[in-house]
Design an enzyme around this catalytic site. Structure first.
Site, PDB file in Angstrom:
ATOM      1  N   HIS A 118       3.072   1.015  10.356  1.00  0.00           N
ATOM      2  CA  HIS A 118       4.374   1.666  10.144  1.00  0.00           C
ATOM      3  C   HIS A 118       4.336   3.101  10.665  1.00  0.00           C
ATOM      4  O   HIS A 118       5.240   3.534  11.398  1.00  0.00           O
ATOM      5  CB  HIS A 118       4.716   1.646   8.657  1.00  0.00           C
ATOM      6  N   GLU A 119       3.288   3.840  10.301  1.00  0.00           N
ATOM      7  CA  GLU A 119       3.214   5.241  10.720  1.00  0.00           C
ATOM      8  C   GLU A 119       3.052   5.365  12.228  1.00  0.00           C
ATOM      9  O   GLU A 119       3.708   6.184  12.870  1.00  0.00           O
ATOM     10  CB  GLU A 119       2.065   5.948   9.997  1.00  0.00           C
TER      11      GLU A 119
ATOM     12  N   HIS B 252       6.178   5.145  14.190  1.00  0.00           N
ATOM     13  CA  HIS B 252       6.991   6.356  14.307  1.00  0.00           C
ATOM     14  C   HIS B 252       6.690   7.059  15.630  1.00  0.00           C
ATOM     15  O   HIS B 252       7.604   7.577  16.292  1.00  0.00           O
ATOM     16  CB  HIS B 252       6.707   7.311  13.152  1.00  0.00           C
TER      17      HIS B 252
END
EC number: 3.4.24.-
Length: 639
Positions: A434-435, A438
Site C-alpha cells: 500500500h505504501e 503511493h
C-alpha cells in the site's frame, strides 16, 4: 499521503464501521491543524478518446514526434495561452507518449494549471503518428494580471512567507538568524533554520483558485518528517494560506514470500537471489558503483530507525558478511527490537519485489521510478526508497513521502500496539505494498516532475484506493473466486475487521459502497475504500474472462498480460499516467477505459463498464463535490 488508517467522524452512511476510530491522517501530527482545509480543489477536465473522436480537428495532427504533436495540440486548443513544456515527457511501456505542460503568466508558473496530452509517436506506433489518444486540462482561463508582479516588486519578502507558514501551520521550525540564498529565478533557499530535515525553500508562483481568480503566492517547501509540505502563502498577505500539499502518504533472505499478506498466511522461507535481473539487473545489493553486504542497493536502503530521525545513512542495518540475511522471528517475540534484523530484511525484500513487479507493468525509469542508477534508461536517478523499520516517530500507522523524480522516496513502517506483544508493520506485506503504491501513483499521475496531483479530495482518496487494490490483488490465492472477501490491515491491527469500513467484496450485502457514498464521506481513506471496491469488481470481471495467473510475475503476449489479474493491474497503472492532474472518479474511470483501448483495442470495454456501473459509476455518473450523481447504466453495446 499517510498510508493506512481510517479516520473517525465519518458522516452518517448506514455503515458498519469496521475499523477502530483513528485520528485523521491528514492532520499535522501533534499540532491540531487539519490539512483537509487547505486541499486543492478539483479543476481538471479529461477528454477521453471517445470524446476526441467527435472532434477530428484536434484528434489528429501533422506527423511528428509525440512531443511536437502534443505541443501543437495545446497551441490549437488553448490559443494565446502562455505555457512551458515540463521536462518529464516519456513514451510508456504501452506505446503512449505522455507530455505535460505548465501554464505560465508573465513568466511565472501557475502551479496548479496543467495540460497533459497522451499522444502517439510514429517510431513506436506505426500508422498512429500525429494522433492523440486523450488529454487533460486544468489551465486557468480567468482574467490575467495586466503586468508582471516581478517588475513592480508587488509581493512580500520570502522570509515573511516562511514565518507565515510557521505560524499558520504551527510548524516546529525556527528561523531566527536565517538567511535567504537565491537558487534560481523566483526561487530561494533558507539557510540556518532548525527543525526541518532539509533547508526550506520558497518559489514565487500563481495559484488558480476555485472562485475563478488568480493568487500570487510563495510556495514554501518544508520537510518536517511526518509531513513534507508545499504551502502556498499569499505573496502580499503572508499570513494567508491558500493551499497545502503534503508529499507524505503515509543473497539469501529469510522472509514471508511475496503473496503472503501477513504471518497468518504462511511460513518464512529462505530465498536465494530473489531479484529479477530483467528489472533489477544490478541486483538488489549493488548500484553500479558499489556492491553492498547490507540491506541497501539500487532500489532501496533499509535500516532501523528507533528515534524517528533523518540520519538514515548512519543507522543500523543488517550486514552479514556471507550475504545470508537469515534471522529469527516470531510474532510472539518481544520487545520488537529483538528481531530488528528480520524486520529490516522483510521490509527490504517486500519493497524490492514491488519495484520489480511495477517495473514489469510499466513503472520504469522514464516513468519516474525509484532508483539510484537509471543506467541511461531515462528519468532522474539518485532516488532509491529510504525504508525505515520500527520507525520511532509514530505508532499504529505507516507512511510514504513522494517528492518529484530525482529525490528519494521515504517509507516509515511503525510498530502497532493493538496486540500484545506489539506487531511490526514490516511483516504485513499489504501495508508495505500500500505504501509503495503511493510512490507509484504520485509519480505517474501528473508526471514524474509533479507530485502534487493527488491532493484534491477524490484524487487523494484514489491514492489510498490504489494502494489497497494492488495489495489485495497481490494476495489472491489459487482457490480464490469472486466470492472471496478480503479485509485490509487485519493482522497488524489485531482485528478480523481490519482498518476499513468494509471488506473488499463483490457481494453488495457484504460491501454496499457505491459512488454516491462519497457524498457522505470527507476523508481520503474512506473515499479510497469506495474506489478500491470498484477496482476489486474490475479485477474479478477480468479474471472471469481471462483467468488468473497465480505466479509472482505476469506473462505477456504481444505486450499484454495474458491473465485477468495482471491485466487489471496493468490497465489501472496505465490509467494513472493518462488521467489529468487531480482527477475525480469519473475521469479516472475514463482513463482506465482509454488505457484498455490503447492496450487491447477496447476488448475489455464491457467488463470495465459493468464493474464501475455496478458500483454507481456508470455512463450517467456525474461528479459534483457536494452532490455526486450515481448511475448503473452501461453503454448499449454492453447490455
Amino acid at each position: 499521503m499517510h498510508g493506512l488508517l481510517l479516520a473517525a467522524g465519518l458522516i452518517s452512511l448506514p455503515l458498519h464501521v469496521l475499523a477502530h476510530p483513528q485520528p485523521s491522517s491528514t492532520s499535522l501530527a501533534g499540532r491540531a491543524v487539519d490539512l483537509n482545509e487547505y486541499r486543492i480543489g478539483h479543476r481538471s477536465s479529461y477528454t477521453s478518446n471517445d470524446e476526441m473522436m467527435k472532434q477530428p480537428s484536434i484528434a489528429s495532427f501533422r506527423a511528428g514526434t509525440y512531443v511536437e504533436v502534443a505541443t501543437e495540440m495545446v497551441k490549437q486548443t488553448m490559443p494565446n495561452m502562455e505555457f512551458r513544456l515540463v521536462d518529464d515527457h516519456y513514451i510508456g511501456q504501452s506505446g503512449i507518449g505522455h507530455v505535460r505542460f505548465r501554464q505560465t503568466m508573465h513568466g511565472i508558473d501557475i502551479d496548479n494549471s496543467d495540460f497533459n496530452v497522451n499522444a502517439y509517436d510514429n517510431f513506436y506506433q506505426i500508422g498512429q503518428d500525429g494522433k492523440v489518444l486523450s488529454h487533460g486540462n486544468s489551465f486557468y482561463t480567468g482574467p490575467a494580471p495586466e503586468s508582471s508582479p516581478v517588475q513592480k516588486r508587488d509581493f512580500s519578502d520570502p522570509m515573511q512567507a516562511l514565518h507565515g507558514v510557521r505560524k499558520a501551520l504551527n510548524l516546529p521550525i525556527k528561523a531566527e538568524g536565517a538567511t535567504v540564498e537565491n537558487m534560481s529565478e523566483h526561487k530561494v533557499m533558507f539557510k540556518g533554520t532548525s527543525g526541518a530535515l532539509s533547508d526550506p525553500t520558497a518559489k514565487l508562483c500563481y495559484m488558480a483558485k476555485e472562485d475563478g481568480s488568480l493568487a500570487l503566492t510563495w510556495r514554501v517547501e518544508t520537510d518536517i518528517g511526518d509531513n513534507w509540505l508545499l504551502s502556498y502563502m499569499d505573496a502580499k498577505d503572508t499570513g494567508k494560506v491558500h493551499n497545502v500539499v503534503d508529499y507524505v502518504a503515509h543473497a539469501t533472505f529469510q522472509v514471508y514470500k511475496w503473496g503472503l499478506a501477513d504471518p497468518t498466511e504462511g511460513n518464512r522461507e529462505i530465498l536465494t537471489n530473489p531479484w529479477n535481473l530483467q528489472t533489477s539487473p544490478l541486483t538488489w545489493l549493488a548500484d553500479g558503483q558499489n556492491n553492498f553486504t547490507a540491506t541497501r542497493g539500487n532500489n532501496a536502503i533499509a535500516q532501523y530507525n528507533p528515534d524517528g530521525g533523518n540520519d538514515y545513512e548512519n543507522n543500523y542495518r543488517p550486514s552479514p558478511k556471507n550475504l545470508k540475511f537469515e534471522y529469527p522471528y516470531s510474532a510472539n517475540m518481544d520487545p520488537p527490537k529483538t528481531y530488528i534484523d528480520a524486520s529490516v530484511t522483510q521490509l527490504f525484500y517486500t519493497s524490492n519485489v514491488c519495484h520489480d513487479l511495477y517495473y514489469m507493468l510499466g513503472f520504469n525509469e522514464k516513468a519516474g521510478n525509484f532508483q539510484v542508477n537509471n543506467r541511461g534508461q531515462g528519468g532522474k536517478g539518485n532516488d532509491y526508497v529510504i525504508l525505515n523499520a520500527q520507525d520511532g516517530s509514530g505508532t499504529n500507522n505507516a507512511n510514504f513521502a513522494t517528492p518529484p523524480d530525482g529525490q528519494p522516496g521515504r517509507m516509515r513502517a511503525y510498530i502497532w500496539t493493538r496486540a500484545n506483544p506489539p506487531r511490526d508493520a514490516s511483516f504485513e506485506a499489504g501495508t508495505i505494498i500500500h505504501e509503495y503504491t503511493h510512490g507509484l501513483s504520485n509519480r505517474l499521475c501528473g508526471g514524474p516532475a509533479n507530485s502534487r496531483c493527488l491532493n484534491a479530495i477524490e484524487s487523494g482518496g484514489m491514492g489510498e484506493g490504489w494502494g489497497d487494490f494492488y495489495a489485495t490483488a497481490v494476495r489472491l490465492k489459487p482457490k480464490d473466486t469472486r466470492k472471496t472477501n478480503y479485509v485490509k490491515g487485519g493482522w497488524v491491527n489485531n482485528s478480523p475487521k481490519g482498518v476499513r469500513m468494509y471488506p473488499y467484496s463483490t457481494d453488495m450485502s457484504v460491501n454496499p459502497l457505491v459512488y454516491t457514498s462519497n457524498n457522505q464521506l470527507n476523508e481520503v481513506h474512506a473515499i479510497g475504500t469506495v474506489w478500491a471496491t470498484m477496482l476489486y469488481e474490475l479485477l474479478w470481471n477480468l479474471i472471469d474472462k481471462h483467468g488468473k495467473n497465480d505466479g509472482p510475475v505476469p506473462i505477456f503476449k504481444n505486450g499484454i498480460p495474458s491473465d485477468g489479474k495482471y491485466l487489471a493491474m496493468k490497465i489501472v497503472m496505465d490509467g494513472m499516467a493518462i488521467q489529468p492532474c487531480n482527477p475525480n472518479f469519473v475521469q479516472a474511470r475514463d482513463a482506465i477505459l482509454d488505457a484498455d483501448k490503447n492496450l487491447t483495442k477496447a476488448s475489455n470495454k464491457c467488463e470495465i463498464w459493468k464493474a464501475f456501473a455496478k458500483r454507481g459509476l456508470g455512463v450517467g455518473a456525474k461528479f459534483d463535490p457536494k452532490n455526486r450523481i450515481g448511475s448503473n447504466e452501461v453503454p448499449k453495446e454492453c447490455k
